[in-house]
Design a protein around this motif. Structure first.
Motif, PDB file in Angstrom:
ATOM      1  N   PRO A  16       0.828  -1.206   0.000  1.00  0.00           N
ATOM      2  CA  PRO A  16       0.000   0.000   0.000  1.00  0.00           C
ATOM      3  C   PRO A  16       0.864   1.258   0.000  1.00  0.00           C
ATOM      4  CG  PRO A  16       0.037  -0.961   2.185  1.00  0.00           C
ATOM      5  CD  PRO A  16       0.773  -1.916   1.297  1.00  0.00           C
ATOM      6  N   LEU A  17       0.455   2.260  -0.773  1.00  0.00           N
ATOM      7  CA  LEU A  17       1.179   3.528  -0.833  1.00  0.00           C
ATOM      8  C   LEU A  17       0.309   4.648  -0.288  1.00  0.00           C
ATOM      9  CD1 LEU A  17       2.880   2.973  -4.295  1.00  0.00           C
ATOM     10  CD2 LEU A  17       3.954   2.844  -2.046  1.00  0.00           C
ATOM     11  N   VAL A  18      -0.501   5.258  -1.146  1.00  0.00           N
ATOM     12  CA  VAL A  18      -1.331   6.383  -0.691  1.00  0.00           C
ATOM     13  C   VAL A  18      -2.768   5.969  -0.426  1.00  0.00           C
ATOM     14  CG1 VAL A  18       0.091   8.082  -1.875  1.00  0.00           C
ATOM     15  CG2 VAL A  18      -1.827   7.048  -3.088  1.00  0.00           C
ATOM     16  N   HIS A  19      -3.096   4.703  -0.624  1.00  0.00           N
ATOM     17  CA  HIS A  19      -4.469   4.243  -0.420  1.00  0.00           C
ATOM     18  C   HIS A  19      -4.492   2.998   0.436  1.00  0.00           C
ATOM     19  CE1 HIS A  19      -4.462   6.277  -4.432  1.00  0.00           C
ATOM     20  NE2 HIS A  19      -5.528   6.868  -3.905  1.00  0.00           N
ATOM     21  N   ASP A  20      -5.610   2.794   1.116  1.00  0.00           N
ATOM     22  CA  ASP A  20      -5.874   1.500   1.725  1.00  0.00           C
ATOM     23  C   ASP A  20      -6.072   0.489   0.597  1.00  0.00           C
ATOM     24  OD1 ASP A  20      -5.768   2.653   4.201  1.00  0.00           O
ATOM     25  OD2 ASP A  20      -7.940   2.700   4.498  1.00  0.00           O
ATOM     26  N   VAL A  21      -5.854  -0.789   0.913  1.00  0.00           N
ATOM     27  CA  VAL A  21      -5.887  -1.834  -0.112  1.00  0.00           C
ATOM     28  C   VAL A  21      -6.877  -2.921   0.287  1.00  0.00           C
ATOM     29  CG1 VAL A  21      -4.556  -3.724  -1.146  1.00  0.00           C
ATOM     30  CG2 VAL A  21      -3.557  -1.435  -0.985  1.00  0.00           C
ATOM     31  N   VAL A  22      -7.644  -3.370  -0.696  1.00  0.00           N
ATOM     32  CA  VAL A  22      -8.516  -4.535  -0.524  1.00  0.00           C
ATOM     33  C   VAL A  22      -8.093  -5.581  -1.548  1.00  0.00           C
ATOM     34  CG1 VAL A  22     -10.854  -5.435  -0.702  1.00  0.00           C
ATOM     35  CG2 VAL A  22     -10.467  -3.215   0.367  1.00  0.00           C
ATOM     36  N   VAL A  23      -7.831  -6.808  -1.075  1.00  0.00           N
ATOM     37  CA  VAL A  23      -7.462  -7.909  -1.950  1.00  0.00           C
ATOM     38  C   VAL A  23      -8.593  -8.944  -1.927  1.00  0.00           C
ATOM     39  CG1 VAL A  23      -5.725  -9.635  -2.524  1.00  0.00           C
ATOM     40  CG2 VAL A  23      -5.044  -7.524  -1.353  1.00  0.00           C
ATOM     41  N   LYS A  24      -9.240  -9.123  -3.061  1.00  0.00           N
ATOM     42  CA  LYS A  24     -10.350 -10.082  -3.160  1.00  0.00           C
ATOM     43  C   LYS A  24      -9.817 -11.373  -3.770  1.00  0.00           C
ATOM     44  CE  LYS A  24     -13.865  -6.473  -3.661  1.00  0.00           C
ATOM     45  NZ  LYS A  24     -14.969  -5.932  -4.494  1.00  0.00           N
ATOM     46  N   ILE A  25      -9.945 -12.471  -3.009  1.00  0.00           N
ATOM     47  CA  ILE A  25      -9.371 -13.757  -3.413  1.00  0.00           C
ATOM     48  C   ILE A  25     -10.485 -14.768  -3.610  1.00  0.00           C
ATOM     49  CG2 ILE A  25      -7.786 -15.606  -2.744  1.00  0.00           C
ATOM     50  CD1 ILE A  25      -6.442 -13.447  -0.906  1.00  0.00           C
ATOM     51  N   LEU A  26     -10.589 -15.295  -4.819  1.00  0.00           N
ATOM     52  CA  LEU A  26     -11.637 -16.253  -5.182  1.00  0.00           C
ATOM     53  C   LEU A  26     -11.054 -17.648  -5.283  1.00  0.00           C
ATOM     54  CD1 LEU A  26     -14.540 -16.937  -6.226  1.00  0.00           C
ATOM     55  CD2 LEU A  26     -13.665 -16.449  -8.533  1.00  0.00           C
ATOM     56  N   GLU A  27     -11.601 -18.594  -4.510  1.00  0.00           N
ATOM     57  CA  GLU A  27     -11.193 -19.986  -4.657  1.00  0.00           C
ATOM     58  C   GLU A  27     -11.777 -20.524  -5.956  1.00  0.00           C
ATOM     59  OE1 GLU A  27     -10.906 -23.932  -1.863  1.00  0.00           O
ATOM     60  OE2 GLU A  27     -12.874 -23.020  -2.125  1.00  0.00           O
ATOM     61  N   LYS A  28     -10.919 -21.107  -6.782  1.00  0.00           N
ATOM     62  CA  LYS A  28     -11.323 -21.501  -8.132  1.00  0.00           C
ATOM     63  C   LYS A  28     -11.026 -22.975  -8.348  1.00  0.00           C
ATOM     64  CE  LYS A  28      -9.131 -19.478 -11.570  1.00  0.00           C
ATOM     65  NZ  LYS A  28      -8.707 -18.498 -12.602  1.00  0.00           N
ATOM     66  N   LYS A  29     -12.060 -23.765  -8.611  1.00  0.00           N
ATOM     67  CA  LYS A  29     -11.906 -25.193  -8.841  1.00  0.00           C
ATOM     68  C   LYS A  29     -11.358 -25.443 -10.237  1.00  0.00           C
ATOM     69  CE  LYS A  29     -14.940 -28.088  -7.245  1.00  0.00           C
ATOM     70  NZ  LYS A  29     -16.192 -28.818  -6.983  1.00  0.00           N
ATOM     71  N   GLY A  30     -10.819 -26.645 -10.430  1.00  0.00           N
ATOM     72  CA  GLY A  30     -10.266 -27.005 -11.723  1.00  0.00           C
ATOM     73  C   GLY A  30      -8.760 -26.818 -11.749  1.00  0.00           C
ATOM     74  N   LYS A  31      -8.177 -27.089 -12.905  1.00  0.00           N
ATOM     75  CA  LYS A  31      -6.724 -26.981 -13.058  1.00  0.00           C
ATOM     76  C   LYS A  31      -6.367 -25.610 -13.601  1.00  0.00           C
ATOM     77  CE  LYS A  31      -5.844 -31.911 -13.714  1.00  0.00           C
ATOM     78  NZ  LYS A  31      -5.192 -32.942 -14.570  1.00  0.00           N
ATOM     79  N   HIS A  32      -5.633 -24.839 -12.794  1.00  0.00           N
ATOM     80  CA  HIS A  32      -5.233 -23.483 -13.171  1.00  0.00           C
ATOM     81  C   HIS A  32      -3.789 -23.266 -12.729  1.00  0.00           C
ATOM     82  CE1 HIS A  32      -9.530 -22.694 -13.767  1.00  0.00           C
ATOM     83  NE2 HIS A  32      -9.716 -23.243 -12.571  1.00  0.00           N
ATOM     84  N   ARG A  33      -3.099 -22.423 -13.478  1.00  0.00           N
ATOM     85  CA  ARG A  33      -1.690 -22.153 -13.161  1.00  0.00           C
ATOM     86  C   ARG A  33      -1.483 -20.730 -12.634  1.00  0.00           C
ATOM     87  NH1 ARG A  33       1.710 -26.137 -14.597  1.00  0.00           N
ATOM     88  NH2 ARG A  33       0.911 -27.758 -16.004  1.00  0.00           N
ATOM     89  N   ASP A  34      -2.541 -20.107 -12.135  1.00  0.00           N
ATOM     90  CA  ASP A  34      -2.401 -18.762 -11.580  1.00  0.00           C
ATOM     91  C   ASP A  34      -1.454 -18.766 -10.390  1.00  0.00           C
ATOM     92  OD1 ASP A  34      -5.117 -19.496 -12.618  1.00  0.00           O
ATOM     93  OD2 ASP A  34      -5.416 -17.340 -12.561  1.00  0.00           O
ATOM     94  N   GLU A  35      -0.724 -17.672 -10.245  1.00  0.00           N
ATOM     95  CA  GLU A  35       0.123 -17.491  -9.074  1.00  0.00           C
ATOM     96  C   GLU A  35      -0.668 -16.776  -7.979  1.00  0.00           C
ATOM     97  OE1 GLU A  35       3.135 -18.636  -8.684  1.00  0.00           O
ATOM     98  OE2 GLU A  35       3.366 -19.415 -10.728  1.00  0.00           O
ATOM     99  N   ALA A  36      -0.177 -16.888  -6.743  1.00  0.00           N
ATOM    100  CA  ALA A  36      -0.828 -16.210  -5.610  1.00  0.00           C
ATOM    101  C   ALA A  36      -0.362 -14.763  -5.545  1.00  0.00           C
ATOM    102  CB  ALA A  36      -0.512 -16.940  -4.312  1.00  0.00           C
ATOM    103  N   VAL A  37      -0.553 -14.045  -6.668  1.00  0.00           N
ATOM    104  CA  VAL A  37      -0.097 -12.664  -6.807  1.00  0.00           C
ATOM    105  C   VAL A  37      -1.310 -11.780  -7.089  1.00  0.00           C
ATOM    106  CG1 VAL A  37       1.321 -11.064  -8.140  1.00  0.00           C
ATOM    107  CG2 VAL A  37       2.147 -13.397  -7.683  1.00  0.00           C
ATOM    108  N   PRO A  38      -1.617 -10.805  -6.216  1.00  0.00           N
ATOM    109  CA  PRO A  38      -2.750  -9.909  -6.461  1.00  0.00           C
ATOM    110  C   PRO A  38      -2.511  -9.032  -7.682  1.00  0.00           C
ATOM    111  CG  PRO A  38      -2.123  -9.893  -4.138  1.00  0.00           C
ATOM    112  CD  PRO A  38      -1.017 -10.593  -4.885  1.00  0.00           C
ATOM    113  N   LEU A  39      -3.560  -8.875  -8.501  1.00  0.00           N
ATOM    114  CA  LEU A  39      -3.512  -8.020  -9.684  1.00  0.00           C
ATOM    115  C   LEU A  39      -4.390  -6.800  -9.453  1.00  0.00           C
ATOM    116  CD1 LEU A  39      -3.845 -10.784 -12.426  1.00  0.00           C
ATOM    117  CD2 LEU A  39      -1.746  -9.744 -11.540  1.00  0.00           C
ATOM    118  N   GLN A  40      -3.863  -5.637  -9.797  1.00  0.00           N
ATOM    119  CA  GLN A  40      -4.592  -4.397  -9.558  1.00  0.00           C
ATOM    120  C   GLN A  40      -5.823  -4.322 -10.448  1.00  0.00           C
ATOM    121  OE1 GLN A  40      -2.122  -0.913  -9.300  1.00  0.00           O
ATOM    122  NE2 GLN A  40      -3.771   0.440  -9.990  1.00  0.00           N
TER     123      GLN A  40
END
Length: 445
Positions: free
Chosen positions: A104-128
């Motif tokens: 966080p810099l000049v704003h508060d931050v909200v990170v929304k994390i969705l559990e997703k079934k199936g085979k996915h290669r996403d990283e645990a990295v929040p995207l703006q």
């Protein structure tokens, strides 16, 4: 006459240096919001790290994510990075895989994390995320990020035990034979079975215990990076769980076990996901299944007699009648209270209450008698090896919970007796066809 000297002389010196403004940076807030799609109210263990340092309140323990799925980190210095340790990786001795890092810099931050079934290669990295008006946001708004929780990420945040850890995690009373068998799991099995040689003679001949490990569909369906039961599934389970099951088998005189579920990422409560759950489907020739008690189409087996089915139906009817009588009793008490100032209605209300109390007492007695008859018939047909196996597990210091087709015990060490599995709620129905243990580890759950 001269003027008297003053007792005190006060002087004021002016500070001619310019006034300096000191800028105080306002702390930011980071809010993680988890949307768990595979289980209601999943309380994931977690610890918070800022700039690579675990915060003091988590140094020797984890916390559990609230049932609303929200984790709030307050008073974060602007420019500091915030990360989470999750699941069994949040254990104070592990913490190798920080995830969902934001700065966080000049704003508060909200990170929304969705559990997703199936085979996915996403990283645990929040995207703006883009705001409605584009990328620019005012100082009053929060910056939103999105990310996912996949089977691969569950795998990443689930501690993989090694053979070097086994000795320190097994209870002192573990026999050399059981300890050696557990070590083989973490040294790497080449096939999904294990033979435990017992040095003590049972009867007139040497005995062995044969263990079969069944694979599950859930990990294979939800892990894209590759999953192997022997390398990734069995080794993510706490060693004390295996030791407790193997030791209980020795005590119960059971010489073959089939285990149906070890670690898995996206099914059921946190126990299996955190490596603290193990399931057993067969003890010797006994299949641990009593679904025919409540499911007419389920295959009949020796664990449920026709007489027990009739007595169980009588219990359910008696319970319904008792609940109805209790409701009527509450109503009669309210009517008596309302009639307290009415000389005509008061005698009628009193008479009704007396009759309702008699009916309620009769319904209570009928329920107790129905339950006693059902309990007697159920216990008569429970296999002896199942009873002995459960009793041995209860004595183990490593076990926190036991759920099986006969009984449900949420805490085997408290003074509350296990309750019969009536296959009523979701947990009872789930465990109508296997025995589940939860390993005790207060550093995880």
């Amino acid at each position: 006459m001269p003027n008297p000297k003053p007792a005190l002389i006060a002087t004021t010196e002016l500070d001619n240096e310019a006034t300096k403004d000191v800028k105080v940076e306002q702390g930011r807030k980071v809010t993680y919001v988890f949307n768990i799609t595979t289980y209601d109210n999943l309380k994931i263990p977690y610890a918070v790290s800022i700039n690579g340092k675990v915060q003091d309140e988590f140094k020797s323990k984890t916390k559990r994510m609230p049932i609303n799925g929200t984790i709030i980190v307050s008073n974060v210095k602007p420019g500091a990075s915030v990360s989470l340790f999750l699941n069994s990786d949040a254990h104070p001795l592990y913490r190798k895989e920080p995830v969902y890092t934001v700065t966080p810099l000049v704003h508060d931050v909200v990170v929304k994390i969705l559990e997703k079934k199936g085979k996915h290669r996403d990283e645990a990295v929040p995207l703006q995320s883009k705001n409605n008006g584009g990328n620019s946001i005012s100082a009053q708004e929060v910056q939103t990020y999105t990310s996912v929780l996949t089977g691969d990420i569950w795998l990443k945040v689930s501690h993989k035990y090694t053979s070097d850890e086994v000795n320190s995690l097994l209870p002192p009373e573990t026999t050399p034979e059981i300890k050696a068998a557990v070590l083989r799991i973490y040294n790497g099995l080449t096939q999904p079975k294990l033979t435990i040689a017992l040095s003590a003679k049972l009867g007139k001949e040497e005995k062995t215990i044969s263990v079969k490990f069944e694979d599950g569909e859930n990990p294979h369906e939800n892990i894209a990076s590759g999953y192997d039961l022997l390398k990734e599934g069995l080794t993510r389970v706490h060693p004390a769980g295996y030791a407790a099951i193997f030791s209980a088998a020795v005590e119960a005189g059971v010489f073959s076990i089939t285990m149906s579920s070890a670690w898995r990422p996206m099914l059921g409560s946190i126990a299996h996901r955190a490596g603290l759950g193990l399931d057993v489907t067969y003890l010797g020739a006994t299949k641990l299944n009593r679904q025919s008690l409540s499911i007419p189409t389920a295959r009949q087996n020796d664990n449920v007699s026709n007489t027990e089915k009739e007595l169980f139906s009588a219990v359910k009817l008696a319970k319904a009648q008792q609940l109805s009588a209790a409701k009527n009793l509450t109503g009669a008490k309210l009517e008596l209270k309302a009639a307290s100032g009415d000389s005509q209605q008061l005698p009628i209300a009193r008479a009704k209450l007396k009759k309702t109390e008699e009916l309620h007492a009769s319904a209570e007695l009928a329920r107790r008698e129905a339950e006693l008859a059902w309990n007697t018939e159920r216990d008569k047909n429970e296999p002896e090896e199942v009873r002995k196996f459960r009793a041995a597990l209860i004595r183990s210091q490593s076990i926190a919970q036991i759920f099986d087709p006969w009984f449900i015990d949420f805490n085997v060490k408290d003074k509350v007796s296990a309750s019969p599995n009536m296959q009523g709620d979701k947990n009872e129905q789930t465990h109508a066809h296997h025995l589940h243990i939860t390993v005790r580890d207060a550093n995880i759950i």
